[in-house]
Every structure is written in C-alpha cells, then in structure tokens.
Scaffold this motif. Structure first.
Motif, mmCIF file in Angstrom:
data_model
loop_
_atom_site.group_PDB
_atom_site.id
_atom_site.type_symbol
_atom_site.label_atom_id
_atom_site.label_comp_id
_atom_site.label_asym_id
_atom_site.label_seq_id
_atom_site.Cartn_x
_atom_site.Cartn_y
_atom_site.Cartn_z
ATOM 1 N N LEU A 83 36.392 62.327 -62.592
ATOM 2 C CA LEU A 83 36.495 62.585 -61.051
ATOM 3 C C LEU A 83 37.844 63.462 -60.938
ATOM 4 O O LEU A 83 38.958 63.255 -61.179
ATOM 5 C CB LEU A 83 36.638 61.409 -60.267
ATOM 6 C CG LEU A 83 36.848 61.523 -58.815
ATOM 7 C CD1 LEU A 83 35.719 62.181 -58.263
ATOM 8 C CD2 LEU A 83 37.145 60.052 -58.024
ATOM 9 N N VAL A 84 37.657 64.454 -60.123
ATOM 10 C CA VAL A 84 38.782 65.363 -59.589
ATOM 11 C C VAL A 84 38.535 65.368 -58.094
ATOM 12 O O VAL A 84 37.604 65.961 -57.531
ATOM 13 C CB VAL A 84 38.589 66.516 -60.254
ATOM 14 C CG1 VAL A 84 39.880 67.702 -59.694
ATOM 15 C CG2 VAL A 84 38.391 66.709 -61.914
ATOM 16 N N PRO A 85 39.371 64.483 -57.265
ATOM 17 C CA PRO A 85 39.165 64.280 -55.959
ATOM 18 C C PRO A 85 39.653 65.543 -55.044
ATOM 19 O O PRO A 85 40.444 66.195 -55.969
ATOM 20 C CB PRO A 85 39.806 63.056 -55.827
ATOM 21 C CG PRO A 85 41.087 63.092 -56.907
ATOM 22 C CD PRO A 85 40.500 63.606 -57.985
ATOM 23 N N ASP A 87 41.636 65.464 -52.467
ATOM 24 C CA ASP A 87 43.038 65.188 -52.110
ATOM 25 C C ASP A 87 43.858 65.174 -53.588
ATOM 26 O O ASP A 87 43.182 65.045 -54.505
ATOM 27 C CB ASP A 87 43.365 64.050 -51.601
ATOM 28 C CG ASP A 87 42.690 64.152 -49.948
ATOM 29 O OD1 ASP A 87 42.940 65.111 -49.313
ATOM 30 O OD2 ASP A 87 41.655 63.400 -49.852
ATOM 31 N N ALA A 89 45.404 63.496 -55.522
ATOM 32 C CA ALA A 89 45.590 62.090 -56.163
ATOM 33 C C ALA A 89 46.626 62.121 -57.263
ATOM 34 O O ALA A 89 46.294 61.810 -58.440
ATOM 35 C CB ALA A 89 44.294 61.359 -56.132
ATOM 36 N N LEU A 90 47.889 62.313 -56.956
ATOM 37 C CA LEU A 90 48.988 62.303 -57.975
ATOM 38 C C LEU A 90 50.104 61.694 -57.668
ATOM 39 O O LEU A 90 50.494 61.606 -56.365
ATOM 40 C CB LEU A 90 49.184 63.696 -58.388
ATOM 41 C CG LEU A 90 48.423 64.600 -58.949
ATOM 42 C CD1 LEU A 90 48.509 66.072 -58.913
ATOM 43 C CD2 LEU A 90 47.562 64.332 -60.280
ATOM 44 N N TYR A 91 50.992 61.128 -58.638
ATOM 45 C CA TYR A 91 52.220 60.662 -58.073
ATOM 46 C C TYR A 91 53.130 61.763 -58.119
ATOM 47 O O TYR A 91 53.772 62.478 -59.204
ATOM 48 C CB TYR A 91 52.796 59.627 -59.091
ATOM 49 C CG TYR A 91 51.691 58.544 -59.150
ATOM 50 C CD1 TYR A 91 51.886 57.519 -57.949
ATOM 51 C CD2 TYR A 91 50.638 58.188 -60.231
ATOM 52 C CE1 TYR A 91 51.031 56.494 -58.038
ATOM 53 C CE2 TYR A 91 49.813 57.189 -60.039
ATOM 54 C CZ TYR A 91 50.102 56.037 -59.104
ATOM 55 O OH TYR A 91 49.438 55.039 -58.900
ATOM 56 N N PHE A 103 47.441 58.633 -66.105
ATOM 57 C CA PHE A 103 45.982 58.764 -66.038
ATOM 58 C C PHE A 103 45.147 58.945 -67.130
ATOM 59 O O PHE A 103 43.962 58.152 -67.152
ATOM 60 C CB PHE A 103 45.652 60.027 -65.242
ATOM 61 C CG PHE A 103 46.121 59.804 -63.681
ATOM 62 C CD1 PHE A 103 44.984 59.149 -62.801
ATOM 63 C CD2 PHE A 103 47.282 60.289 -63.220
ATOM 64 C CE1 PHE A 103 45.407 59.006 -61.671
ATOM 65 C CE2 PHE A 103 47.545 60.104 -61.695
ATOM 66 C CZ PHE A 103 46.690 59.388 -60.961
ATOM 67 N N PHE A 106 44.943 55.165 -68.061
ATOM 68 C CA PHE A 106 43.976 54.377 -67.016
ATOM 69 C C PHE A 106 42.649 54.740 -67.614
ATOM 70 O O PHE A 106 41.716 53.891 -67.345
ATOM 71 C CB PHE A 106 44.427 55.020 -65.607
ATOM 72 C CG PHE A 106 45.600 54.448 -64.909
ATOM 73 C CD1 PHE A 106 46.101 53.136 -65.388
ATOM 74 C CD2 PHE A 106 46.243 55.231 -64.111
ATOM 75 C CE1 PHE A 106 47.196 52.756 -64.801
ATOM 76 C CE2 PHE A 106 47.536 54.893 -63.577
ATOM 77 C CZ PHE A 106 47.900 53.532 -63.905
ATOM 78 N N ASN A 147 45.935 68.167 -61.121
ATOM 79 C CA ASN A 147 44.969 67.266 -60.364
ATOM 80 C C ASN A 147 43.742 67.342 -61.393
ATOM 81 O O ASN A 147 43.228 66.010 -61.792
ATOM 82 C CB ASN A 147 44.671 67.723 -58.997
ATOM 83 C CG ASN A 147 44.081 66.630 -58.170
ATOM 84 O OD1 ASN A 147 44.398 65.388 -58.362
ATOM 85 N ND2 ASN A 147 43.049 66.901 -57.369
ATOM 86 N N LEU A 148 43.459 68.376 -61.600
ATOM 87 C CA LEU A 148 42.376 68.648 -62.721
ATOM 88 C C LEU A 148 42.375 68.076 -63.941
ATOM 89 O O LEU A 148 41.512 67.342 -64.503
ATOM 90 C CB LEU A 148 42.073 70.111 -62.743
ATOM 91 C CG LEU A 148 40.766 70.654 -63.613
ATOM 92 C CD1 LEU A 148 39.362 69.986 -63.101
ATOM 93 C CD2 LEU A 148 40.584 72.193 -63.349
ATOM 94 N N CYS A 150 44.081 65.799 -64.847
ATOM 95 C CA CYS A 150 44.339 64.179 -64.829
ATOM 96 C C CYS A 150 43.104 63.491 -65.035
ATOM 97 O O CYS A 150 42.545 62.358 -65.307
ATOM 98 C CB CYS A 150 45.081 63.695 -63.914
ATOM 99 S SG CYS A 150 47.017 63.898 -63.869
ATOM 100 N N GLY A 151 41.824 64.356 -64.311
ATOM 101 C CA GLY A 151 40.685 63.872 -64.407
ATOM 102 C C GLY A 151 39.882 63.978 -65.555
ATOM 103 O O GLY A 151 38.411 63.682 -65.721
#
Lengths: 317, 396
Positions: A83-85, A87, A89-91, A103, A106, A147-148, A150-151
């Motif tokens: 999933l690449v949301p 928003d 969604a990163l730290y 990630f 996880f 973001n991309l 991490c997904g």
C-alpha cells in the motif's frame, strides 16, 4: 498455494456502508496479473474506501475480495499487497534509511535480506546521497519517492497506490512513474487512483471509473472513448468579427448539411467525425460567409471528455 | 486581538487549559490545605504509647493522650502495656505509626517522654511534642499540687502555723517553675538519623513519578500522531498487528521511563548523596513496575482521546491532580485523612509509598508487595483497556 491462473485481484459485489452513507454500492472488477489499472472518479466516489478495503483496513459490508485467488484475510494475502497511501505516512524525524528499515521490518522482510532491499530502495528512489538525512527536511517529491519505496520493500505482487503523485512537480511525477514502470516490468500488478487524467491515460493499460460507489465504466481508453463520446474531433475556429448568423456547412456524400456557430460570438465550435473529409468544407463555408479564420484548434477525444461525459460537470464536494 | 480571541474560542482544549485547569488545580490544593493543616484541624497523628513507668500518673497521661483530638492511638490499652520501646521503634520504621511515645521516669521521679519519630513527617513531630509536653507539665502540676496539699494537711494536723509558706500560685506559674515542656520531651529520629541526605530521595521519587507520567502520556501521544498522519493505517496494513503495536510501545515507554528514573537517581547519588547503591534491589523493582504502570496509563489516555490536543489537555489535568493528591507536590502527611484515602487512587501515592519503604525506611523488598501488586494490576488493567479502546482504530 497460489493459483497460477487466478487474477491479481478479483472484486465481486463489494459494498461498504458507513451508517446511512453507502460508500461502495456493489463494485465489481478484476485486476489481471501484470496489469496497470487506473481507478478514476470524482471526489467522494469511493476510491479511497475501495483502496482501504483492498488493503484490509476497512471491513466491507458485503462482497468478496480475492488476492491471487485467495480471500483477502488468508495467510499471504497481506504479504502480496503493497500500500502506498495518499498521505505521506512516514516518520519525518527518522532518516530515509531508518524509515526504510522500519517499514521493511513491519512488512516482514527477513533480516538478512533487509539491508539489500534498503540499498535497492535508496538506489531506486535516487536518494542514496540523502540516506542519512531526516525525511522532514525533504521536498514533496523526495518524500513521495520515500513513501513509495516504503510500500514496496517486500516485493509485493500487487501495488495499491492512492494518488501517488499528488502535489509534486512534473519532474518528480515523471520519476515516480518511471519507478512504477520498473516494478511493473518485474511483474507487479498496479492499481492506482488519480485525479490526473493524463497520467491515467498514458500510464495505464485499463481504466475503471467509479462514481457514487459504483463502477460506471471499465475498459481501455479506446473502448471508453468509443462507448461514450465516440471518435469525433472537436473543432474550434476563431473568426475576425462576431458572427451575424449561424454558418451553413453544405453536405456531401454521406454527410448532411448542418449549421454551426451562435450569433454574436467570435468562436465557432463543432464536432466532425472525419477530419480529412469534413474539415475543408467547414472552413470554406466560414470563409464564404465573409469571415476570416484567425485561429483553429482540433481536439481528439480524451479521457477528460470521457470522464466529464460520464460523471457530469457538477461539483461533488 | 480579535483574531486571537476568535481562535481561542474555536479551540476547546485551549479554553479548557486556560480556564478549567487552573480552577481544578486550585480546588485540589484548597481541599488539601483547607481540610488539612490550613484549617486548624490538623489530621490525627498515628501514635503508640509505651509506658515504661506504669504508675498511676503515667497511666493518667496515657489516658489523656488517648483522648487528645490530635492523636490516634493505634493500640488498645492492653497492647500498649505490652509494647516495648524496640517494638514501637520498629513500628515507626515500618510506617505503621508515625510516632512512638515512650514515657520514662528519671531518678528524680519526673516523667519524661521520648518521641521515636519518622522525620519524613516534619509536622507530626512538632504536633505530638507539643501535646505530650503539655500533658507532662499538667501531670507534674497535679502531682506538685497533691504533694503540697498533703504537706498542708500534715501541718494542719499538728496545728503548727506556717512559717515561710509561699502564697498559692496559679497552676501556669507552677508549671513554669517545675520545668520547661521542651526539656521533658525529646524527639529521636529513628529512621533518618544515620542518613546522609534523607529527604532528597523522597523528593526525587516524587518528581520522578510525575515526570514518568508526563513522559508516558507524551509517548502514548505518538499513537495519536500516527493516527492523524495516517502512519497508523499504513502500519496496520503491514504484517504488524494492533497487539504488537501496543505492546511494542508499552515496552519502549517502560524502558524509557526506567532509564529516565535511573538517570535521575544516579544524579541524585552523585550530586546529593542519595544512597542508590545501598537500595538497588528495591529501587529496580519499584522503578520497573512504576514505569510499566505509567507506560500503560499513557497508552490508555492516548487511546481514550481522539486527538493530540485532547490528550494534552486531559493529561495535564489528570497528572497534575494525581501528583497533587498522590504526594508528588505536597507530602501526603499534611493532608486530611480523606484526602490521603483519595490519594490511594493515584499512581503517585503507591509509587511514593514504595520508594519511601526502600529509601527511607530501609525495608526489605518483601515489604514492597502491596505497592508492587497494586502498580502491576494497574499496568495490566490500563493496558487491557487501551487494547479494547484501540479496536476502533483497527477497522473502520
């Protein structure tokens, strides 16, 4: 066991109600393996709800979702999805490398493989030289790339992207789609929602349009054009003075004579089925009535026209 | 100004912090001091009396002390008689009573009192000293009066007129002439006398517990940040489950709190002479359990709230109130009985009682059982409630 013949995603009669609100009203579609599918729809159409249902983040009220032939909650289904949301969604207070490591863990990437995957992601995103920098200080495009990454660290077979290029400049957008093309070439199926119709047109094999919780169109761009606005071209002609009366274009062959333009305007618009045959008689008719053509545009039918044709011009939010 | 006011009116949490928190906080302190030392009704001090003289006069003193409004005798008469000075001292050391009053006679037949006190309660010693001193002076006055009456009777019997008899003086003057109350009462600190810097450890614990709670709620708030910026959604779309997420955060906050308190006490040892090494076992147990309970409390509050703003408001109110009631700000011995009982509903009171047993009373770790049990139960309970509340975040 994964069924070799099963599609990447199979959604049947998917419904989701939030109290009285019906967000999804029986959605059916299939994402084939290795396919790039663009999911379009006006705001509030149900796109994000659908993505959340596919990612296992919302429980559908009814209907089924199959991932590679298996129910969505079966073992391995989650691992097959990335999933690449929408928003970021990163730290922000972690570095690029730390975000990727987090990630990756996880997502269940084995420890021995994680380092290699992070190195790959840094290379893939073009952020190798910024690996030790905090993500909070990055530009929008750089954050989108992280973001991309991490997904997809766990090499998912299906990538769900919810507006992955929102708020980024054309260069970053181009880079993101190049990255997605790489994943697609490696066999990943891609489902993306977007409001950029040109992206959907150029970067997808198939388009599904959702409106008010229902699929209202599903097919390639040619199929959608043919079934909605057709292949006629829109011709716009600017003239040297306001039109006194509509211009009559004489017919010929299978084409009947017709009138174009509105009195008082300096722009004449019309649709013609065959540019090679019908454009010249149209321009001649304008000149014959004493007007000089100062400019002319010919528009091929696009996804934009299809989209507006199907969903209308009214605001949705 | 207009814009600032409009923004304030739109922000409920800020309104709450601006107007309700000060009132709530003021009310707590008003209750503590209004019904405690400030009202003139000093809370009753728990005492035992050891009567080593066992004379009618000493028995009368014990009876008077029993009737005193400022004291609560923790043993009945029979027990008091059986009580020894050592046993009473042990009771003070364990915290069962605040002060043991030991009545002793001297060679001149004067009754003196030794107060075996816990110096951590700086008020009780002075209160009891005044009350006992008064009783001793009154007893001495009565005794002197009886002696004089007996002498007068003897003189009347032999019909001999008094030659140099002093005029009758008011009892106060007699008392003054007999002795100064402060000379009759001696306070002996049975706990803190051999400690280098005894009170610092108490305050260190109070501050540490308060900051543990602030740290834990701040850490728990990360969960709300993750929810607000959709990172939580992303995390839960991976292989991570809500159970793992909450447990991971709980372990982290517990470990962080543990290290935080350790650093604070190490500094206390280095800079103020707190005897950390001598109480390491009890300290580790108390700190571990207190940190875990505080971490669970932080997660509970975070899962209870919808936004970080709500959490900030609620945590400030709760933690400051709990710290005030539980003894982190004001020692609990100055509070009324009711406030002390109320304080037992807070983390701070149980944690501070535990640290008090470790650093102040030098009790073995077995004596920490009630505190450890209550804090552990609180940790598990808060964690379970937090898990139940987090269900709403798992799926829409």
């Amino acid at each position: 066991m994964i069924h070799a013949e099963a599609p990447a995603l199979e959604i049947v009669n998917l419904r989701k109600n939030y109290r009285r609100l019906e967000a999804l009203r029986g959605v059916d579609f299939v994402l084939e393996r290795g396919e790039r599918l663009a999911f379009l729809g006006p705001n509030g159409a149900g796109k994000t709800t659908l993505i959340r249902a596919l990612a296992g983040r919302t429980r559908p009220t009814a209907g089924t979702i199959k991932v590679l032939g298996h129910p969505i909650h079966s073992i391995g289904a989650r691992q097959a999805l990335g999933l690449v949301p929408q928003d970021l969604a990163l730290y922000g207070d972690l570095t690029t490398r730390e975000n990727l490591f987090a990630f990756g863990k996880f997502h269940g990437v084995p420890r021995r493989e994680l380092k290699k995957r992070v190195a790959w992601a840094l290379d893939w995103t073009g952020l190798k030289d910024r690996a030790g920098d905090l993500v909070a200080g990055f530009s929008g495009g750089m954050k989108r790339r992280v973001n991309l990454a991490c997904g997809v660290l766990h090499r998912p077979k299906i990538i769900l992207l919810d507006e992955p290029t929102v708020g980024v400049d054309p260069q970053s957008r181009q880079r993101i789609f190049t990255m997605l093309d790489q994943l697609n070439e490696e066999g990943a199926s891609i489902l993306l929602t977007t409001h950029h119709l040109d992206e959907a047109e150029q970067r997808s094999d198939r388009i599904v349009i959702l409106d008010q919780g229902r699929v209202i169109a599903d097919g390639t761009i040619d199929e959608l054009v043919l079934s909605t606005v057709g292949h006629s071209r829109l011709v716009k002609v600017r003239i040297d003075r306001p039109l006194v009366a509509p211009v009559t274009v004489p017919g010929g062959g299978s084409v009947r004579s017709y009138q174009v333009g509105i009195a008082g305007r300096e722009m004449i618009e019309t649709r013609i089925e065959d540019v090679a045959v019908e454009l010249a008689p149209f321009l001649q008719a304008v000149r014959k009535d004493g007007y000089m053509v100062s400019d002319m545009e010919v528009h091929a039918p696009s996804l934009h026209h299809v989209f507006l044709h199907l969903t209308g011009n009214e605001l949705r939010d | 100004m207009h814009i600032s006011l409009r923004r304030l009116l739109h922000n409920r949490v800020e309104l709450l912090l601006t107007f309700v928190v000060p009132i709530a906080f003021f009310s707590v302190f008003a209750l503590i001091f209004g019904k405690g030392i400030g009202s003139g009704t000093t809370p009753k001090v728990k005492v035992v009396v050891v009567d080593e003289i066992q004379s009618p006069v000493s028995t009368a003193i014990v009876d008077s002390l029993r009737d005193s409004a400022g004291l609560r005798l923790m043993h009945d008469e029979a027990d008091d008689q059986a009580l020894t000075s050592d046993k009473a001292s042990e009771m003070v050391r364990h915290g069962s009573v605040t002060i043991a009053i030991v009545l002793k006679g001297d060679q001149a037949d004067a009754i003196r009192a030794e107060l075996l006190a816990d110096a951590s309660d700086q008020v009780a010693g002075q209160v009891v000293s005044a009350l006992v001193g008064r009783e001793l002076v009154l007893a001495k006055t009565r005794q002197a009066s009886r002696t004089r009456q007996a002498a007068a009777m003897r003189q009347t019997t032999v019909r001999r007129p008094p030659v140099d008899a002093s005029p009758v003086r008011p009892s106060g003057e007699i008392a003054e002439s007999l002795s100064d109350p402060s000379e009759l009462v001696q306070i002996v600190d049975v706990i803190g006398e051999d400690k280098a810097n005894p009170v610092v450890s108490m305050y260190a614990a109070g501050i540490a517990v308060m900051f543990l709670l602030f740290g834990a709620t701040g850490g728990g708030g990360v969960l709300l940040d993750e929810r607000e910026n959709t990172t939580l959604d992303r995390l839960l779309s991976t292989e991570l489950t809500m159970d793992q997420l909450l447990l991971g955060k709980w372990f982290y906050l517990t470990a962080l709190g543990f290290v935080q308190v350790c650093v604070m006490f190490l500094w206390g040892q280095f800079a103020f002479g707190v005897d950390l090494q001598g109480h390491l076992d009890g300290f580790v147990m108390m700190t571990l359990v207190t940190s875990s309970a505080a971490a669970a409390f932080g997660l509970f509050l975070a899962t209870l709230c919808k936004t970080r703003g709500q959490l900030n408001g609620l945590s400030v109110i709760l933690i400051l109130t709990m710290s005030a009631l539980g003894g982190s700000m004001v020692p609990r011995y100055v509070m009324s009985e009711r406030m002390r009982e109320l304080g037992l509903w807070t983390f701070n009171a149980w944690a501070l009682d535990g640290y008090d047993k470790v650093f102040w009373r030098d009790l073995p770790v077995e004596a920490l059982s009630p505190q450890l049990a209550v804090l552990m139960i609180a940790a598990v309970a808060f964690l379970l409630v937090a898990r139940a509340l987090a269900i709403r975040w798992e799926f829409d």
